[in-house]
Design an enzyme around this catalytic site. Structure first.
Site, mmCIF file in Angstrom:
data_model
loop_
_atom_site.group_PDB
_atom_site.id
_atom_site.type_symbol
_atom_site.label_atom_id
_atom_site.label_comp_id
_atom_site.label_asym_id
_atom_site.label_seq_id
_atom_site.Cartn_x
_atom_site.Cartn_y
_atom_site.Cartn_z
ATOM 1 N N ARG A 65 -4.399 51.309 -33.835
ATOM 2 C CA ARG A 65 -4.199 50.818 -32.470
ATOM 3 C C ARG A 65 -2.767 51.061 -31.980
ATOM 4 O O ARG A 65 -2.536 51.361 -30.796
ATOM 5 C CB ARG A 65 -4.533 49.329 -32.415
ATOM 6 N N HIS A 104 -13.068 50.754 -32.754
ATOM 7 C CA HIS A 104 -13.447 49.339 -32.823
ATOM 8 C C HIS A 104 -14.514 49.080 -33.888
ATOM 9 O O HIS A 104 -15.117 48.024 -33.906
ATOM 10 C CB HIS A 104 -13.910 48.837 -31.444
ATOM 11 N N ASN A 143 0.025 43.995 -25.430
ATOM 12 C CA ASN A 143 0.705 44.059 -26.730
ATOM 13 C C ASN A 143 1.151 42.698 -27.261
ATOM 14 O O ASN A 143 1.153 42.465 -28.473
ATOM 15 C CB ASN A 143 1.954 44.955 -26.627
ATOM 16 N N HIS A 147 -1.664 52.726 -28.484
ATOM 17 C CA HIS A 147 -0.788 52.077 -27.494
ATOM 18 C C HIS A 147 0.509 52.853 -27.298
ATOM 19 O O HIS A 147 1.140 52.749 -26.247
ATOM 20 C CB HIS A 147 -0.518 50.622 -27.896
#
Ligand code: HEM
Length: 318
Positions: free
Chosen positions: A59, A190, A91, A63
Site C-alpha cells: 500500500r 485487497h 494516510n 500511496h
C-alpha cells in the site's frame, strides 16, 4: 562547424532525456549489485514476523506512486517547517511500514552510500512482499530518484476514497495513465491486509449489494455510532487474509467485498467480466497484477538529475 556541434549537442540532449525517462531492471547492477538481495532479505524477514506488514508495504508504494509519481514523497515526515503527506486523510493513522523501509535503507546505505533511492526501495519492497505472501514475482524497473517535496493536498485529491463508485475509481486511475484492467487487477491487493471500521461502516449499514450474513458479522466490531470503534480492524479478505491469492475476486462474486469501492467492481457494470475472469483463473490474475504493478511503478518517475538520492528516507538531504 558551429551548427554541426549544435546539432550533435541537441542529439546528445535528446538521447540523455530519452535514457533518463526509462527505468531499467539492471540500474544498480554495477553501482550496488547486492541492493536487491538486501532489500529482499529485510522485507522477507519483516513479513515472516508479521504477515500484515506485506500488505502495508504494498500500500505504501501505491500511496507513493499516485501522489506526484513514485518518488518516495510519502516517506517524508513533517518537520517544523515542512508539511508532508503522512497527515493527509488517507494516510493519517493508516499507512504503516515506514520503519521497515528505514531499516532497509540503513542496510543498503551501509553497502552503497547514497546510491539506491527510497522510491526504488518501495517498489522492490512491494514486489518482495507480494512474493513472500505467495503471490507472483516480477522484474522491477529501477532508477527512480527521490523527491525533495511532498504534497498533502495532492494525497487528498489523487487517491480514491473507499466511498468511490466505479466511475470515480476509473477517473482516478486514468488520471495516472492506468487502464481499467490495471485498476481491477491492482484492487486485488485487497486480498491481503486490513481496514479500519470507519472505512467500511457506511457499506455494512447502508449498501444493499452486500451479503447479509457478512454484513451482520462485521457489525459486532463496527457499531453504527462513530467513536472508539472507528479504528477497529477487519481483514479485507476474510477467506485468506495473509495469502496473496485471488480470493478477493471470489468474495466479490458473493457480495462480500469489504469496502464499497471493492464491491463496485462487481456490481453489474463494465468490470464484471474482468472480476469473473480473475476469480476463476488465479494465474490470469497473477500476471495481470504483476503487469499493473510495473505500470503503476512507472508513474512519473524522477530520473537523471531530477530530485536526489535521500540519505534517510524520512527527510530531505541537508
Ligand atoms: C481502488 C481504489 C482503492 C481504494 C479506495 C483503497 C482504499 C483502501 C482503504 C480505505 C484501506 C484501509 C485503510 C485503513 O482502514 O487504515 C486500504 C487498505 C489497503 N490497500 Fe487499498 N485502496 C485502493 C487501491 C489499492 C491499491 C491499488 C493497492 C495496491 C496495489 C492497495 C493496497 C492496499 C492494501 C495492501 C491495504 C491493507 C494495508 C494494511 O493492512 O496495512 N489499495 N485501501
Amino acid at each position: 562547424m558551429a551548427s554541426a556541434s549544435c546539432v550533435s549537442l541537441l542529439v546528445l540532449v535528446a538521447m540523455a532525456s530519452a535514457a533518463s525517462a526509462q527505468l531499467s531492471p539492471t540500474f544498480y547492477a554495477t553501482s550496488c549489485p547486492d541492493a536487491l538481495a538486501t532489500i529482499s532479505r529485510v522485507v522477507t524477514a519483516a513479513v515472516r514476523s508479521e504477515p500484515r506488514m506485506g500488505a502495508s508495504l504494498v500500500r505504501l508504494h501505491f500511496h507513493d506512486c499516485f501522489v506526484d509519481g513514485c518518488d518516495g514523497s510519502v516517506l517524508l515526515a513533517d518537520t517544523g517547517s515542512f508539511v508532508g503527506e503522512q497527515g493527509a486523510a488517507p494516510n493519517a493513522g493508516s499507512i504503516r511500514g515506514m520503519n521497515v523501509i528505514d531499516n532497509v535503507k540503513t542496510q543498503v546505505e551501509a553497502l552503497c552510500k547514497q546510491t539506491v533511492s527510497c522510491a526504488d526501495i518501495l517498489a522492490v519492497a512491494a514486489r518482495d512482499s507480494v512474493f513472500a505472501l505467495g503471490g507472483p514475482f516480477w522484474t522491477v524497473p529501477l532508477g527512480r530518484r527521490d523527491s525533495t517535496t511532498a504534497s498533502k493536498t495532492n494525497v487528498e485529491n489523487d487517491l480514491p476514497p473507499p466511498s468511490s463508485d466505479l466511475q470515480g475509481l476509473t477517473d482516478k486511475f486514468s488520471n495516472k495513465g492506468l487502464s481499467v484492467t490495471d485498476m481491477v487487477a491492482l484492487s486485488g491487493a485487497h486480498t491481503i491486509g486490513q481496514s479500519q471500521c470507519k472505512n467500511f461502516r457506511d457499506r455494512i449499514y447502508n449498501d444493499t449489494n452486500i451479503d447479509t450474513a457478512f454484513a451482520t458479522s462485521l457489525k459486532a466490531n463496527c457499531p453504527q455510532a462513530t467513536g472508539s470503534s472507528d479504528s477497529s480492524l477487519a481483514p479485507l479478505d476474510r477467506t485468506s487474509p495473509n495469502a496473496f491469492d485471488n480470493a478477493y475476486y471470489t468474495n466479490l462474486l458473493s457480495q462480500k467485498g469489504l469496502l464499497h469501492s471493492d464491491q463496485v467492481l462487481f456490481n453489474g457494470g463494465g468490470t464484471d467480466n474482468t472480476v469473473r475472469s480473475f476469480a476463476s483463473n488465479p494465474a490470469t490474475f497473477g500476471s495481470a497484477f504483476a503487469t499493473a504493478m510495473v505500470n503503476m511503478g512507472n508513474i512519473s518517475p524522477k530520473t537523471g538529475t531530477q530530485g536526489q538520492i535521500r540519505l534517510s528516507c524520512s527527510k530531505v538531504n541537508a
